[in-house]
Design a protein around this motif. Sequence first.
Motif, short mmCIF file in Angstrom:
data_model
loop_
_atom_site.label_atom_id
_atom_site.label_comp_id
_atom_site.label_asym_id
_atom_site.label_seq_id
_atom_site.Cartn_x
_atom_site.Cartn_y
_atom_site.Cartn_z
N GLU A 179 64.50 -4.32 87.95
CA GLU A 179 65.76 -3.84 87.38
C GLU A 179 65.66 -2.33 87.09
O GLU A 179 66.56 -1.56 87.43
N THR A 180 64.57 -1.92 86.48
CA THR A 180 64.35 -0.50 86.19
C THR A 180 64.36 0.31 87.48
O THR A 180 65.01 1.35 87.58
N ALA B 104 59.30 10.19 87.79
CA ALA B 104 59.31 9.50 86.49
C ALA B 104 58.89 10.42 85.35
O ALA B 104 59.16 10.15 84.18
N ILE C 130 61.98 -7.12 85.02
CA ILE C 130 62.31 -5.86 84.36
C ILE C 130 61.95 -4.67 85.25
O ILE C 130 62.67 -3.68 85.32
N SER C 131 60.83 -4.81 85.95
CA SER C 131 60.36 -3.75 86.83
C SER C 131 61.37 -3.51 87.97
O SER C 131 61.74 -2.37 88.26
N LYS D 181 67.85 0.63 88.96
CA LYS D 181 68.70 1.50 88.15
C LYS D 181 68.31 2.97 88.29
O LYS D 181 69.16 3.85 88.29
N ARG D 182 67.01 3.24 88.44
CA ARG D 182 66.58 4.64 88.63
C ARG D 182 67.07 5.19 89.96
O ARG D 182 67.13 6.39 90.16
N LYS E 123 65.44 10.79 84.93
CA LYS E 123 64.64 9.93 85.80
C LYS E 123 65.47 9.23 86.87
O LYS E 123 65.09 8.19 87.37
N LYS E 124 66.62 9.76 87.19
CA LYS E 124 67.49 9.04 88.10
C LYS E 124 67.75 9.78 89.41
O LYS E 124 67.95 10.98 89.42
N VAL F 245 56.92 -0.06 88.89
CA VAL F 245 58.27 0.51 88.97
C VAL F 245 58.36 1.48 90.16
O VAL F 245 59.27 1.41 90.97
#
Length: 302
Positions: A60-61, A29, A57-58, A64-65, A34-35, A288
């Motif tokens: 989802e993030t 991170a 949101i956590s 996606k990462r 960040k992916k 996350v």
Amino acid sequence: MKHLLSAADLDLDAATLVLDTATEMAAMASREVKKLPTLRGRTVVNLFYEDSTRTRISFETAAKRLSADVINFSAKGSSVEKGESLKDTALTLQAMGIDGVVIRHPASGAPNTLSQWVDGSILNAGDGTHEHPTQALLDAYTMRSRLGQLKGLRVAIVGDVLHSRVARSNVLLLRTLGAEVTLVGPPTLVPVGVEDWPATVSYDLDSVLPGTDAVMMLRVQRERMGQAYFPSAREYSRRYGLDNRRVKLLPEHAIIMHPGPMIRGMEIAPEVADSPRSTIVEQVANGVSVRMACLYLLLGGK
Ligand code: ASP
């Protein structure tokens, strides 16, 4: 392991693997990009039947990462409002070939039931008053990174234990990790049968604080209370709220935690929540990394 339904699904090795993997994810991170490509081509659905800010949101993030495709489904505005049952929603997800489902539901046990209907991995993101395993993992991660090892750590979980899935999952996971848990709250908010939990119970917060390394304040869950469990908000915070006077009773190194959302002035004083000893914002950030670790380990084929 295929699903994460309960903190009890994790033995010491599995829990340690999640925490160690989360440490690696956290290191990523801080990089510019960040992916990770790990879950490319995989689809994760966030199935939320109950309100959530942080957790949704956590997740989802996190997904996606890891390069997964993420579909957000909230019960509002979906066919659930038209009366579609969980089973029919599950069959729809199954037909679409979803790889992972993150579910939050007001009914205890819903993620378990869902796991019988779909082939993908199910991650429990909070079911009724039952469990919230990824919260317990991010809490353990936070304690480990702030205080070192978890074995022998003295943790006090304070407040509305009765309605708290956070408390339940934490007690289970912390026992596995070798910490000692004390539950503190008014007798009306401590569950019947608590003597079978691997924890000590106290009704007197002041006497517990001096022997505590991490104090975890719980939100008073009014939405789950059908009756009055205490005389007034004022009386509650006088006996069980964490204010500056009580913070002075804690050892110097002790940390102050809260899963959020917090009710400032009720279970925790605003100046305590915002103090340097509070890990509340850190817990969100750690969430996350921990959820990335869970998705990676469950869906990444390791
Ligand atoms: N956010 C946590 C949960 O969903 C704690 C809370 O709502 O008070 O269980």
